[in-house]
Write a protein that holds these residues in place. Sequence first.
Motif, mmCIF file in Angstrom:
data_model
loop_
_atom_site.group_PDB
_atom_site.id
_atom_site.type_symbol
_atom_site.label_atom_id
_atom_site.label_comp_id
_atom_site.label_asym_id
_atom_site.label_seq_id
_atom_site.Cartn_x
_atom_site.Cartn_y
_atom_site.Cartn_z
ATOM 1 N N GLU A 157 0.852 -1.183 0.000
ATOM 2 C CA GLU A 157 0.000 0.000 0.000
ATOM 3 C C GLU A 157 0.891 1.237 0.000
ATOM 4 O OE1 GLU A 157 -2.814 -0.292 3.152
ATOM 5 O OE2 GLU A 157 -3.783 -2.081 2.320
ATOM 6 N N THR A 158 1.435 1.585 1.147
ATOM 7 C CA THR A 158 2.335 2.735 1.224
ATOM 8 C C THR A 158 3.801 2.328 1.279
ATOM 9 O OG1 THR A 158 2.258 2.777 3.647
ATOM 10 C CG2 THR A 158 0.560 4.025 2.454
ATOM 11 N N THR A 160 5.188 1.361 4.044
ATOM 12 C CA THR A 160 5.659 1.644 5.409
ATOM 13 C C THR A 160 6.035 0.368 6.151
ATOM 14 O OG1 THR A 160 4.284 3.623 5.505
ATOM 15 C CG2 THR A 160 5.059 2.722 7.605
#
Length: 279
Positions: A157-158, A160
């Motif tokens: 997704e990101t 992270t």
Amino acid sequence: MLKIAVPNKGSLSETAAQMLSEAGYHGRRDPKELIVSDPRNGVEFFYLRPRDIATYVGSGALDVGITGRDLLLDSGSSAGEIASLDFAASTFRFAGPTGTFSELTELHGKRVATSYPGLVGGFLAEHGIDSTLVKLDGAVESAVRLGVADAVADVVETGTTLRKQGLDIFGPVILESEAVLIASAAPAPGVDTLLRRLQGVMVARQYVLIDYNLPVALLDAAVALTPGVESPTVSPLGEPGWVAVRVMIQRDQTNHIMDALYELGARAILVTSIHAARI
């Protein structure tokens, strides 16, 4: 009855059930129910593990199903995608220790951990990469730190979570996935109705109806702002020189379009949600 496979849990389950409800179907009320008949609509729902749905549909045991494109491709099932459903979007990428990998070819002879060996293995084979796949059921981002794999392939997704494990994304996108409607090789009667209903739900979620009044001299400029899916409905008003316009616009553009219409000279601007549609 049309036999429909529906995810019984996970990220796909709730949205799929809501979408079917908005399409006029009656699903389960008790989460423990595995089979629910909806005779009024001529369908029967089978609540299954998302990962198993493509297998059941591909075998012909069930007619259609809602699952992820990733799960369909990973399964190797003969079922085919017939429509995307505009939810549960995800992206699959490779990741490895910071500074270790930059090109896909560097995965030759390396161990790649993934929860989707069919999908990832097919992608690597397509690109001529000979790697050893390490199948894990989850948390693949820990595989490198624990010495189980040299790289991972997973939903991103990101990024992270990967960075927290000391991993960087590299190489091409493996797959852009989302929820899809799948069917067996020989689609059963009733599939077209189901598809039209689901597409109607997507239209209702993406669009709203906007009504406004304005001087007929401004109509061309207003239609340029609100061309609609096909064309606006224009009706004369009792006041000479004025018309009423009704048209569909994208929901996320509503306030921008209302502002532009008002500045143009439109008045009585009203927006209405769409509950169902057939386009």
